[in-house]
Design a protein around this motif. Structure first.
Motif, PDB file in Angstrom:
ATOM      1  N   LEU A  11       0.986  -1.599  -0.038  1.00  0.00           N
ATOM      2  CA  LEU A  11      -0.002   0.098   0.347  1.00  0.00           C
ATOM      3  C   LEU A  11       1.149   1.331  -0.257  1.00  0.00           C
ATOM      4  N   ARG A  14       1.630   1.843  -3.242  1.00  0.00           N
ATOM      5  CA  ARG A  14       0.075   2.836  -4.797  1.00  0.00           C
ATOM      6  C   ARG A  14       0.364   4.186  -3.939  1.00  0.00           C
ATOM      7  N   LEU A  46      -6.929   2.838  -2.718  1.00  0.00           N
ATOM      8  CA  LEU A  46      -7.649   1.311  -1.706  1.00  0.00           C
ATOM      9  C   LEU A  46      -8.773   1.033  -1.870  1.00  0.00           C
ATOM     10  N   SER A  47      -7.979  -0.586  -2.420  1.00  0.00           N
ATOM     11  CA  SER A  47      -9.160  -1.304  -2.878  1.00  0.00           C
ATOM     12  C   SER A  47      -9.880  -2.446  -1.322  1.00  0.00           C
ATOM     13  N   ASP A  49      -9.907  -5.483  -0.912  1.00  0.00           N
ATOM     14  CA  ASP A  49      -9.334  -6.383  -0.104  1.00  0.00           C
ATOM     15  C   ASP A  49      -7.744  -5.759   0.928  1.00  0.00           C
ATOM     16  N   THR A  50      -8.174  -4.693   0.872  1.00  0.00           N
ATOM     17  CA  THR A  50      -7.669  -3.844   2.615  1.00  0.00           C
ATOM     18  C   THR A  50      -7.941  -4.567   3.633  1.00  0.00           C
ATOM     19  N   ARG A  79      -2.283  -4.211   2.075  1.00  0.00           N
ATOM     20  CA  ARG A  79      -3.358  -4.941   0.817  1.00  0.00           C
ATOM     21  C   ARG A  79      -3.700  -7.087   0.417  1.00  0.00           C
ATOM     22  N   THR A  81      -3.341  -9.882  -1.805  1.00  0.00           N
ATOM     23  CA  THR A  81      -2.885  -9.751  -3.617  1.00  0.00           C
ATOM     24  C   THR A  81      -3.187 -11.043  -4.181  1.00  0.00           C
TER      25      THR A  81
END
Length: 81
Positions: A11, A14, A46-47, A49-50, A79, A81
């Motif tokens: 993260l 990102r 920030l997806s 799946d965080t 995060r 993967t």
């Protein structure tokens, strides 16, 4: 009051920083903290799946999106993967 948030290595790459502070009034949910960060850093960074982990001197605890956090809490966002 604030919640201190640190980001995992993935993260950090990102969002461009290794941590942030989020201002909250009283208690807030993890989802509200992540939404606040998404406004600051961009929702694409920030997806969904965080994962949030509350860290303290006595250990760590995984939290759900509905878990509450309070001023002074320290969260680590990871995060998957």
């Amino acid at each position: 009051m604030t919640v201190e948030v640190t980001f995992s290595e993935g993260l950090t790459e990102r969002v461009g920083t290794n941590g942030a502070y989020v201002s909250i009034d009283g208690e807030a949910t993890v989802a509200e903290v992540v939404e606040s960060l998404a406004v600051e850093f961009g929702p694409e960074r920030l997806s969904a799946d965080t994962e949030a982990i509350r860290e303290s001197a006595v250990g760590s605890e995984s939290l759900s999106a509905r878990s509450t956090v309070a001023p002074g809490d320290r969260l680590r966002l990871v995060r998957h993967t």
